[in-house]
Design a protein around this motif. Structure first.
Motif, PDB file in Angstrom:
ATOM      1  N   UNK A 106      17.070 -20.915   2.500  1.00 46.90           N
ATOM      2  CA  UNK A 106      18.113 -21.660   3.223  1.00 46.90           C
ATOM      3  C   UNK A 106      19.036 -20.715   3.985  1.00 46.90           C
ATOM      4  N   UNK A 107      19.437 -19.639   3.325  1.00 48.79           N
ATOM      5  CA  UNK A 107      20.319 -18.665   3.971  1.00 48.79           C
ATOM      6  C   UNK A 107      19.603 -18.019   5.163  1.00 48.79           C
ATOM      7  N   UNK A 108      18.354 -17.621   4.963  1.00 41.17           N
ATOM      8  CA  UNK A 108      17.579 -16.993   6.040  1.00 41.17           C
ATOM      9  C   UNK A 108      17.439 -17.932   7.231  1.00 41.17           C
ATOM     10  N   UNK A 109      17.171 -19.202   6.963  1.00 45.95           N
ATOM     11  CA  UNK A 109      17.023 -20.172   8.045  1.00 45.95           C
ATOM     12  C   UNK A 109      18.332 -20.361   8.796  1.00 45.95           C
ATOM     13  N   UNK A 110      19.433 -20.464   8.081  1.00 44.14           N
ATOM     14  CA  UNK A 110      20.726 -20.648   8.746  1.00 44.14           C
ATOM     15  C   UNK A 110      21.038 -19.472   9.663  1.00 44.14           C
ATOM     16  N   UNK A 111      20.791 -18.259   9.179  1.00 51.76           N
ATOM     17  CA  UNK A 111      21.052 -17.072  10.000  1.00 51.76           C
ATOM     18  C   UNK A 111      20.117 -17.042  11.205  1.00 51.76           C
ATOM     19  N   UNK A 115      20.889 -17.775  15.556  1.00 54.25           N
ATOM     20  CA  UNK A 115      20.542 -16.882  16.658  1.00 54.25           C
ATOM     21  C   UNK A 115      19.707 -17.625  17.689  1.00 54.25           C
ATOM     22  N   UNK A 116      18.655 -18.318  17.198  1.00 56.86           N
ATOM     23  CA  UNK A 116      17.779 -19.067  18.099  1.00 56.86           C
ATOM     24  C   UNK A 116      16.960 -20.065  17.289  1.00 56.86           C
ATOM     25  N   UNK A 117      16.765 -21.267  17.822  1.00 55.51           N
ATOM     26  CA  UNK A 117      15.952 -22.251  17.107  1.00 55.51           C
ATOM     27  C   UNK A 117      14.456 -21.888  17.126  1.00 55.51           C
TER      28      UNK A 117
END
Length: 146
Positions: A106-111, A115-117
């Protein structure tokens, strides 16, 4: 704004996130489950026995179904794996490990998505990985990622 200062700020924020993760209940449960596993002599013996059996299985796999012990070793590995996975301390550790993995994902995805979808973050779950791609596009073939 100075690039070096920005990089230092980013690293500092990453350290803050790491501190928050390591002080979370999820991390505490993971550490406790891991300690419980490590401290249980019976489960450690089962893990050692499974590792030995797994080495035999890997040797048999080299020859595949043509190895005379292929069926018996394959069956024994599956049975021992199931027995190990259903052992209460192992099951608890796997649950805690999964929860920690989900938090980190979850944290990795949010970061990444901040930056970019279009940044691909491997989740370990093909359903959530964009177009079934988990970052393994370096093989030179066409993987189907968009």
């Amino acid at each position: 704004m100075d690039t070096t200062a920005t990089q230092i700020d980013v690293v500092e924020q990453a350290n803050n996130i790491a501190d928050m993760v390591t002080s979370s209940d999820v991390f505490d449960e993971y550490k406790q489950a891991k300690a419980n596993l490590r401290d249980d002599k019976q489960v450690m013996e089962k893990i050692a026995q499974f590792q030995t059996l797994k080495e035999k299985y890997e040797e048999v796999q080299r020859f595949g179904k043509y190895h005379p012990d292929f069926d018996s070793i394959s069956k024994e590995v599956r049975e021992k794996k199931r027995e190990l996975d259903t052992y209460p301390l192992v099951a608890e550790f796997k649950r805690a490990e999964k929860e920690l993995d989900e938090l980190l994902t979850d944290i990795s995805q949010k970061i990444a998505y901040a930056v970019s979808p279009f940044i691909k973050v491997p989740t370990g779950n093909p359903f959530f990985d964009q177009a079934g791609c988990s970052g393994g596009c370096g093989s030179g073939g066409s993987c189907g990622c968009s």
